[in-house]
Design a protein around this motif. Structure first.
Motif, PDB file in Angstrom:
ATOM      1  N   HIS A  42       0.835  -1.206   0.000  1.00 40.13           N
ATOM      2  CA  HIS A  42       0.000   0.000   0.000  1.00 40.13           C
ATOM      3  C   HIS A  42       0.870   1.257   0.000  1.00 40.13           C
ATOM      4  CE1 HIS A  42      -2.375   3.217   1.966  1.00 40.13           C
ATOM      5  NE2 HIS A  42      -3.365   2.710   1.240  1.00 40.13           N
ATOM      6  N   THR A  43       1.922   1.250   0.824  1.00 44.28           N
ATOM      7  CA  THR A  43       2.784   2.420   0.937  1.00 44.28           C
ATOM      8  C   THR A  43       3.585   2.644  -0.337  1.00 44.28           C
ATOM      9  OG1 THR A  43       2.969   1.983   3.306  1.00 44.28           O
ATOM     10  CG2 THR A  43       4.542   3.510   2.354  1.00 44.28           C
ATOM     11  N   VAL A  44       4.117   1.570  -0.900  1.00 46.35           N
ATOM     12  CA  VAL A  44       4.876   1.698  -2.154  1.00 46.35           C
ATOM     13  C   VAL A  44       3.964   2.196  -3.266  1.00 46.35           C
ATOM     14  CG1 VAL A  44       6.136   0.430  -3.936  1.00 46.35           C
ATOM     15  CG2 VAL A  44       6.589  -0.039  -1.531  1.00 46.35           C
ATOM     16  N   ARG A  45       2.732   1.679  -3.295  1.00 42.15           N
ATOM     17  CA  ARG A  45       1.760   2.109  -4.308  1.00 42.15           C
ATOM     18  C   ARG A  45       1.527   3.622  -4.249  1.00 42.15           C
ATOM     19  NH1 ARG A  45      -1.395   4.266  -6.938  1.00 42.15           N
ATOM     20  NH2 ARG A  45      -3.234   3.514  -8.042  1.00 42.15           N
ATOM     21  N   LYS A  46       1.386   4.164  -3.047  1.00 37.06           N
ATOM     22  CA  LYS A  46       1.152   5.593  -2.893  1.00 37.06           C
ATOM     23  C   LYS A  46       2.391   6.409  -3.241  1.00 37.06           C
ATOM     24  CE  LYS A  46      -1.446   7.308   0.262  1.00 37.06           C
ATOM     25  NZ  LYS A  46      -2.608   7.675  -0.551  1.00 37.06           N
ATOM     26  N   SER A  47       3.571   5.885  -2.949  1.00 34.29           N
ATOM     27  CA  SER A  47       4.801   6.631  -3.241  1.00 34.29           C
ATOM     28  C   SER A  47       5.066   6.736  -4.737  1.00 34.29           C
ATOM     29  CB  SER A  47       5.997   5.962  -2.558  1.00 34.29           C
ATOM     30  OG  SER A  47       6.335   4.748  -3.196  1.00 34.29           O
ATOM     31  N   LEU A  48       4.476   5.817  -5.520  1.00 31.83           N
ATOM     32  CA  LEU A  48       4.678   5.836  -6.974  1.00 31.83           C
ATOM     33  C   LEU A  48       3.537   6.532  -7.711  1.00 31.83           C
ATOM     34  CD1 LEU A  48       5.954   2.170  -7.532  1.00 31.83           C
ATOM     35  CD2 LEU A  48       7.326   4.257  -7.564  1.00 31.83           C
ATOM     36  N   GLU A  49       2.526   6.975  -6.989  1.00 32.63           N
ATOM     37  CA  GLU A  49       1.340   7.521  -7.642  1.00 32.63           C
ATOM     38  C   GLU A  49       1.638   8.714  -8.542  1.00 32.63           C
ATOM     39  OE1 GLU A  49      -1.282   8.445  -4.495  1.00 32.63           O
ATOM     40  OE2 GLU A  49      -2.234   6.474  -4.455  1.00 32.63           O
ATOM     41  N   CYS A  50       2.442   9.635  -8.034  1.00 35.05           N
ATOM     42  CA  CYS A  50       2.645  10.883  -8.761  1.00 35.05           C
ATOM     43  C   CYS A  50       3.506  10.687  -9.999  1.00 35.05           C
ATOM     44  CB  CYS A  50       3.279  11.925  -7.836  1.00 35.05           C
ATOM     45  SG  CYS A  50       3.476  13.533  -8.603  1.00 35.05           S
ATOM     46  N   ARG A  51       4.637  10.061  -9.836  1.00 35.00           N
ATOM     47  CA  ARG A  51       5.578   9.908 -10.942  1.00 35.00           C
ATOM     48  C   ARG A  51       5.290   8.677 -11.791  1.00 35.00           C
ATOM     49  NH1 ARG A  51      10.788  12.493 -10.265  1.00 35.00           N
ATOM     50  NH2 ARG A  51      10.761  13.904  -8.484  1.00 35.00           N
ATOM     51  N   GLY A  52       4.701   7.654 -11.148  1.00 36.10           N
ATOM     52  CA  GLY A  52       4.638   6.360 -11.810  1.00 36.10           C
ATOM     53  C   GLY A  52       6.026   5.757 -11.783  1.00 36.10           C
ATOM     54  N   GLY A  53       6.130   4.452 -11.933  1.00 39.20           N
ATOM     55  CA  GLY A  53       7.462   3.869 -11.916  1.00 39.20           C
ATOM     56  C   GLY A  53       7.471   2.379 -11.671  1.00 39.20           C
ATOM     57  N   THR A  54       8.566   1.908 -11.066  1.00 45.06           N
ATOM     58  CA  THR A  54       8.867   0.486 -10.965  1.00 45.06           C
ATOM     59  C   THR A  54       9.071   0.089  -9.513  1.00 45.06           C
ATOM     60  OG1 THR A  54       9.975   0.620 -13.118  1.00 45.06           O
ATOM     61  CG2 THR A  54      10.402  -1.331 -11.786  1.00 45.06           C
ATOM     62  N   PHE A  55       8.587  -1.087  -9.160  1.00 45.90           N
ATOM     63  CA  PHE A  55       8.754  -1.677  -7.834  1.00 45.90           C
ATOM     64  C   PHE A  55       9.365  -3.062  -8.035  1.00 45.90           C
ATOM     65  CE2 PHE A  55       6.321  -3.659  -4.021  1.00 45.90           C
ATOM     66  CZ  PHE A  55       7.454  -3.552  -3.231  1.00 45.90           C
ATOM     67  N   ALA A  56      10.557  -3.271  -7.505  1.00 44.77           N
ATOM     68  CA  ALA A  56      11.266  -4.545  -7.673  1.00 44.77           C
ATOM     69  C   ALA A  56      11.635  -5.101  -6.302  1.00 44.77           C
ATOM     70  CB  ALA A  56      12.515  -4.351  -8.519  1.00 44.77           C
ATOM     71  N   PHE A  57      11.479  -6.422  -6.127  1.00 41.79           N
ATOM     72  CA  PHE A  57      11.785  -7.015  -4.828  1.00 41.79           C
ATOM     73  C   PHE A  57      12.058  -8.503  -4.974  1.00 41.79           C
ATOM     74  CE2 PHE A  57       7.184  -7.153  -5.407  1.00 41.79           C
ATOM     75  CZ  PHE A  57       6.872  -8.470  -5.100  1.00 41.79           C
ATOM     76  N   SER A  58      12.680  -9.048  -3.937  1.00 45.14           N
ATOM     77  CA  SER A  58      12.871 -10.492  -3.818  1.00 45.14           C
ATOM     78  C   SER A  58      12.039 -10.992  -2.648  1.00 45.14           C
ATOM     79  CB  SER A  58      14.351 -10.824  -3.586  1.00 45.14           C
ATOM     80  OG  SER A  58      14.773 -10.332  -2.317  1.00 45.14           O
ATOM     81  N   ALA A  59      11.640 -12.256  -2.706  1.00 42.45           N
ATOM     82  CA  ALA A  59      10.876 -12.869  -1.614  1.00 42.45           C
ATOM     83  C   ALA A  59      11.122 -14.370  -1.636  1.00 42.45           C
ATOM     84  CB  ALA A  59       9.388 -12.569  -1.750  1.00 42.45           C
ATOM     85  N   GLU A  60      11.339 -14.942  -0.464  1.00 34.04           N
ATOM     86  CA  GLU A  60      11.472 -16.393  -0.373  1.00 34.04           C
ATOM     87  C   GLU A  60      10.083 -17.019  -0.476  1.00 34.04           C
ATOM     88  OE1 GLU A  60      13.861 -17.651   2.916  1.00 34.04           O
ATOM     89  OE2 GLU A  60      15.503 -16.289   2.387  1.00 34.04           O
ATOM     90  N   ILE A  61      10.008 -18.133  -1.184  1.00 30.95           N
ATOM     91  CA  ILE A  61       8.716 -18.754  -1.508  1.00 30.95           C
ATOM     92  C   ILE A  61       8.495 -20.008  -0.660  1.00 30.95           C
ATOM     93  CG2 ILE A  61       7.387 -19.895  -3.318  1.00 30.95           C
ATOM     94  CD1 ILE A  61       7.575 -16.875  -3.619  1.00 30.95           C
ATOM     95  N   TRP A  62       7.296 -20.080  -0.070  1.00 32.24           N
ATOM     96  CA  TRP A  62       6.885 -21.277   0.661  1.00 32.24           C
ATOM     97  C   TRP A  62       6.192 -22.210  -0.323  1.00 32.24           C
ATOM     98  CZ3 TRP A  62       8.340 -23.492   4.838  1.00 32.24           C
ATOM     99  CH2 TRP A  62       7.570 -24.484   5.450  1.00 32.24           C
TER     100      TRP A  62
END
Length: 450
Positions: A359-379
Motif C-alpha cells: 500500500h505504501t509503495v503504491r502511494k509513493s509511486l502515484e505521482c511519478r509512476g514507476g517500478t517496484f522490484a523485490f525479492s521474496a522467499e517462496i513457501w
C-alpha cells in the motif's frame, strides 16, 4: 572508471634511494602486484640501517617456509610486501577467489601487527591485477610526533561537484574532469579537500575497492567475483566460486531482472530513474548495484550500524535510519515521498504481512509512476489459509498466490516474475525465491487509494 593509480609521498623506514621509492611492484601468478605503505612496522625494520638486504633476516608470515620474494631496498614497506606475497604464494596453488583472498589478506595484516600493536603503524594499498585494490589501516602517531597517520577515503560519483584543496588556495570542478560513467575513490592519509564527505578507516579495517566503491565483507567480494572482476591469470588455474557459498546473490539477480524487464543493457550507461529508494539497504550492497542507474538514491535501514556502513560505502545521496515504510509514509525527509523506482533486496524475509508495504509503495509511486522490484522467499506448500510462514531460520517465506493477490489488489502490472530463483543456501539446501518487477500502469498513476 576502471583504472588504479598510486601515489605515495610519505616517508617510511629506509634511506633515500631509487630502490626505496613507492609503490613497489612484483609479479606473482602472472599478475602484477603493487604496494604502497605509510607508517612503521617494527617487525620488518632492519635493526641496523646500514645492514644490507642480503644479511637481514625478516620474519615469515602464514604457512611460508621459504622466501621467493626479497626486498631490493632497505624499507620496512618493501620487506613486509615481500613477506605477504611469500605467504600468499605458499598458501594457494590455484588462483584464489576474491572473498578467499580478502580473508587471507585480513589474516596476514593482523599477524603483522600482533604483539606490537602500539608500536606499529601499518596503512597500505595493495593492488592485484587490473581491477582489485585492497586498503588496510592500522593508524597511529610516531614517537614524539602529534601527527596522526591513518587512512581516509572519499567516493566521488555523478553528479560531480567542486572541491577546494585544504593546503592550497585551489578549487577543482570535477564535472570538468569526469563524465557520467565515472566513479572515483580517493584514499589518503588525511582529508585533502573541504566540502567532501571524507571517512576515516577504522583500526584493523580492510576494504576492497572495485569501480570506486569500498567493500568490507567476503560475501560482498564474492559478488564482484561473480561479475568477472576477480583475479585473472594465464599462469595458474583459477578456483571457481560456489554460486551460493556467500549470500550476495540477491542484489545482482534483482538488477538482472530489472534490466530484462525494462529492456535495458546492464553495461550501457544511462539513468533509468530520477529518484529511487532502497528499502532495507543493509550495508549498501544493493545500492551499489543500482547507483549508476538512478539520479538520486536514498537508503533506509532499521539497524544504525548497517546504515553507517551503507553511508560509508558512498553510493547513497541520503541514508535514513528507521522503518522501511517511514521513508515512503512521511513528509519531512527532503520534503517529498515521491519516487519512480522502489526496490527491496532480501527485505521481505523479515516481514510477514506485506499488505502495508504494498500500500505504501503504491502511494509513493502515484505521482511519478514507476517500478517496484523485490525479492521474496517462496513457501512451496500452497495448502492451508496461511499467506506466509516463519521458517526455522527465523526468516519469512510467502506463498506465490499471496504475492500475486497483492499485485492485483494494488493495481500493479507485472513486468517480470521469476519464481524459481535460487537466492541462498541453508543447511546445504537451496532456498528458492521470487524476483518480481512491477510497474504502475499509466491509467492508475493518479488514482488515490483509500
Amino acid at each position: 572508471l576502471h583504472e588504479l593509480k598510486y601515489s605515495n609521498t610519505q616517508h617510511t623506514k629506509g634511506g633515500v634511494s631509487l630502490e626505496n621509492v613507492h609503490p613497489f611492484q612484483r609479479e606473482m601468478w602472472g599478475i602484477q602486484w603493487t604496494f604502497a605503505h605509510n607508517g612503521e612496522v617494527p617487525k620488518f625494520s632492519p635493526k641496523n640501517p646500514q645492514e644490507s638486504c642480503e644479511t637481514t633476516e625478516f620474519p615469515t608470515l602464514g604457512p611460508c617456509s621459504e622466501a621467493v620474494y626479497h626486498p631490493i631496498g632497505d624499507t620496512d614497506s618493501e620487506a613486509v610486501f615481500c613477506a605477504m606475497l611469500n605467504a600468499l604464494r605458499a598458501e594457494f596453488t590455484t588462483l584464489p577467489t576474491l572473498p578467499v583472498l580478502y580473508e587471507a589478506i585480513q589474516k596476514l595484516s593482523c599477524e603483522i601487527v600482533k604483539g606490537q600493536e602500539r608500536e606499529t603503524i601499518f596503512n597500505f594499498l595493495l593492488g592485484c591485477g587490473q581491477f582489485n585494490m585492497f586498503a588496510f589501516s592500522w593508524p597511529g602517531s610516531r614517537e614524539g610526533s602529534k601527527v596522526w597517520n591513518g587512512l581516509h577515503y572519499v567516493v566521488r560519483y555523478p553528479p560531480f561537484t567542486s572541491a577546494k584543496l585544504k593546503d592550497v588556495d585551489y578549487a577543482v570542478d570535477f564535472n570538468e574532469t569526469n563524465d557520467e560513467n565515472d566513479r572515483v575513490a580517493i584514499i589518503a592519509t588525511k582529508p585533502l579537500t573541504h566540502g567532501e564527505n571524507w571517512k576515516e578507516m577504522e583500526r584493523g579495517q580492510l576494504l576492497m575497492f572495485d569501480k570506486g566503491l569500498p567493500y568490507s565483507r567476503p560475501y560482498e567480494c564474492a559478488d564482484i567475483e561473480r561479475c568477472g572482476r576477480g583475479l585473472s591469470s594465464r599462469a595458474i588455474p583459477r578456483t571457481e566460486i560456489c554460486p551460493y557459498q556467500y549470500q550476495s546473490n540477491i542484489p545482482r539477480l534483482l538488477k538482472q531482472s530489472v534490466c530484462t524487464a525494462l529492456g535495458k543493457d546492464e553495461d550501457c550507461p544511462g539513468i533509468w530513474a530520477e529518484r529511487a529508494v532502497d528499502l532495507g539497504c543493509g550495508s549498501g550492497l544493493s545500492g551499489a548495484q543500482f547507483r549508476h542507474r538512478v539520479g538520486n538514491l536514498t537508503g533506509v535501514d532499521l539497524n544504525p550500524e548497517m546504515a553507517k556502513e551503507a553511508r560509508d560505502r558512498g553510493c547513497y545521496d541520503r541514508i535514513v535510519v528507521g522503518d522501511a515504510e517511514c521513508i515512503l509514509h512521511k513528509e519531512g525527509y527532503a520534503g517529498t515521498r515521491e519516487y519512480d523506482f522502489v526496490f527491496a533486496c532480501d527485505l521481505f524475509a523479515y516481514i510477514g504481512d506485506l499488505r502495508p508495504m504494498f500500500h505504501t509503495v503504491r502511494k509513493s509511486l502515484e505521482c511519478r509512476g514507476g517500478t517496484f522490484a523485490f525479492s521474496a522467499e517462496i513457501w512451496k506448500e500452497e495448502d492451508g489459509d496461511a499467506e506466509f510462514v516463519l521458517q526455522s531460520c527465523a526468516r519469512f517465506a510467502h506463498k506465490r498466490r499471496y504475492i500475486r493477490s497483492l499485485v492485483e489488489e494494488f493495481g500493479f502490472e507485472t513486468l517480470s516474475l521469476s519464481e524459481s530463483a535460487i537466492l541462498r543456501k541453508h543447511d546445504g539446501k537451496d532456498i528458492v525465491g521470487a524476483l518480481t518487477v512491477l510497474s504502475l500502469p499509466p491509467s492508475l498513476r493518479h488514482v488515490i487509494m483509500i
